[in-house]
Design an enzyme around this catalytic site. Structure first.
Site, PDB file in Angstrom:
ATOM      1  N   GLN A 123       0.840  -1.205   0.000  1.00  0.00           N
ATOM      2  CA  GLN A 123       0.000   0.000   0.000  1.00  0.00           C
ATOM      3  C   GLN A 123       0.871   1.248   0.000  1.00  0.00           C
ATOM      4  OE1 GLN A 123      -2.107   0.513   3.641  1.00  0.00           O
ATOM      5  NE2 GLN A 123      -3.464   2.110   2.890  1.00  0.00           N
ATOM      6  N   GLU A 241      -9.472  -2.033   5.298  1.00  0.00           N
ATOM      7  CA  GLU A 241      -8.320  -2.310   6.144  1.00  0.00           C
ATOM      8  C   GLU A 241      -8.723  -2.360   7.614  1.00  0.00           C
ATOM      9  OE1 GLU A 241      -3.925  -0.382   7.160  1.00  0.00           O
ATOM     10  OE2 GLU A 241      -5.556   0.914   6.501  1.00  0.00           O
ATOM     11  N   GLU A 361      -4.670   9.409  17.099  1.00  0.00           N
ATOM     12  CA  GLU A 361      -5.228  10.773  17.078  1.00  0.00           C
ATOM     13  C   GLU A 361      -6.143  10.983  15.876  1.00  0.00           C
ATOM     14  OE1 GLU A 361      -1.737  10.529  19.590  1.00  0.00           O
ATOM     15  OE2 GLU A 361      -2.061   9.981  17.488  1.00  0.00           O
TER      16      GLU A 361
END
Length: 377
Positions: A123, A241, A361
């Protein structure tokens, strides 16, 4: 949410369990190269049984199984301590993205070698300076005749050193708004313009890589989803994913949790009040993780595609796995950093959990805005 398996699902579980018991490949080799070939052989055996792309459509080599059956399969693989398959990113991300957005020619060309592990995928999203902000990427692709010429740099590219194809997002229109000037390519890694350099982790492994691209060529027909439409295609990849891998990972947590329980007994710390409290908290969090994974699976079955709630599972898994391995190291004691066995490796590897696959985050922002509907700051 009813977690009781139907008679058909129980029959499927027993079939998977029996087949794994008969065909379990044994302990994985320690060498990275040998371990990769070991996993590739295991995936080929599963594919011959029809279980590599379990929930993929039958016309593309899958078994057409339900998502519940896929969840059962993951649980049985983890329960038996069987190895993962070699083409993790192709199976969980690349293949589902091509199924959703690819042309019929792309599906026929790319899907069978994913299942057979003949062509490994990686990826190419993250870049230096824009790891979690995909829309700010700098890699450029310019049209040149019947193809594109790509120049740029990617980083944290898992399995790039073993990959034949890269899911590459590049900027094809510098004047368009950030999210609209991107295109999703399938780039051949086996060409002179692609340089893969390993990044050795604290564990001593190098599963991540830097990827330097200097005028690499990509045929126009290797665009997935259309020119300039890379953002929604990339989001499809990320949703698969986090939903697909998160479910498998929570199953692994349950297995490791049982190992930790035995470690506590072996260390004579069953009656230690602090250890008991910490283990109880991790155990509770692990069960919440499991139930949320099933809740996300239910939502996917209703919608027909994964949604943003997969980000919650990945975020929560990172916290649980880090807490679990920290507790294990304290149970092992002062010699933990030099001790033999799996715990030191797991502890060091867990440091990446809150960074890889989207930082905690960023995932918190996604959950706040797209799951809870909170306003953007």
């Amino acid at each position: 949410m009813d977690l009781t398996l139907s008679p058909a699902e129980l029959e499927f579980r027993d079939a998977v369990r029996g087949w794994i018991e008969t065909n379990h490949p044994g302990r994985e080799p320690e060498s990275d190269a040998e371990a990769f070939e070991f996993r590739r052989a295991w995936q080929r055996a599963l594919n011959e049984r029809g279980w590599a792309g379990l929930s993929w459509p039958t016309e593309y080599g899958g078994a057409g199984a339900t998502l519940v059956e896929q969840a059962i399969f993951y649980e049985e693989i983890a329960r038996a301590g069987a190895p993962p398959m070699a083409n993790v990113l192709g199976l969980a991300m690349g293949g589902p993205t091509v199924i959703v957005h690819g042309t019929e020619e792309q599906k026929q060309r790319f899907l069978p070698p994913i299942l057979s592990a003949d062509e490994i995928w990686c990826q190419g999203f993250s870049e230096p300076g824009s790891g979690s902000d995909l829309a700010s990427l700098k890699t450029r692709a310019k049209r040149d005749g019947d193809g594109w010429v790509v120049t740029g740099q990617k980083v944290w590219t898992t399995y790039a050193h073993q990959a034949k194809w890269c899911m590459l997002v590049a900027r094809t229109d510098a004047d368009a708004p950030r999210h609209r000037g991107l295109t999703y390519f399938l780039m051949d890694m086996e060409q002179d313009g692609v340089d893969v350099r390993p990044l050795v982790q604290i564990t001593g492994e190098a599963e991540f890589n830097e990827l330097f691209i200097e005028e690499a060529r990509i045929p126009h027909e290797n665009i997935v989803g259309g020119e300039g439409n890379g953002w929604p295609v990339a989001i499809t990849t990320l949703m698969h994913e986090r939903a697909g891998l998160a479910f498998a990972l929570q199953v692994q947590v349950q297995i490791v949790l049982r190992e930790l329980q035995e470690q506590i007994r072996a260390a004579g710390l069953v009656d230690d009040p602090v250890i008991r409290q910490r283990f109880a908290q991790v155990y509770i969090e692990a069960q919440v993780l499991r139930l949320n994974a099933y809740r996300g699976l239910t939502a996917t079955m209703k919608r027909g595609a994964p949604g943003p709630e997969g980000s919650l599972g990945k975020w929560h898994w990172a916290e649980v796995n880090q807490a679990l391995t920290e507790l294990a190291m304290d149970v092992v004691g002062a010699d933990a950093v030099v001790a033999e066995g799996a715990w030191p490796f797991r502890f060091l590897r867990a440091r990446a959990n809150s960074i890889e696959g989207g930082t905690t985050e960023i995932l918190k922002n996604i959950v706040a805005e797209r799951v809870l509907g909170l306003p953007r700051a």
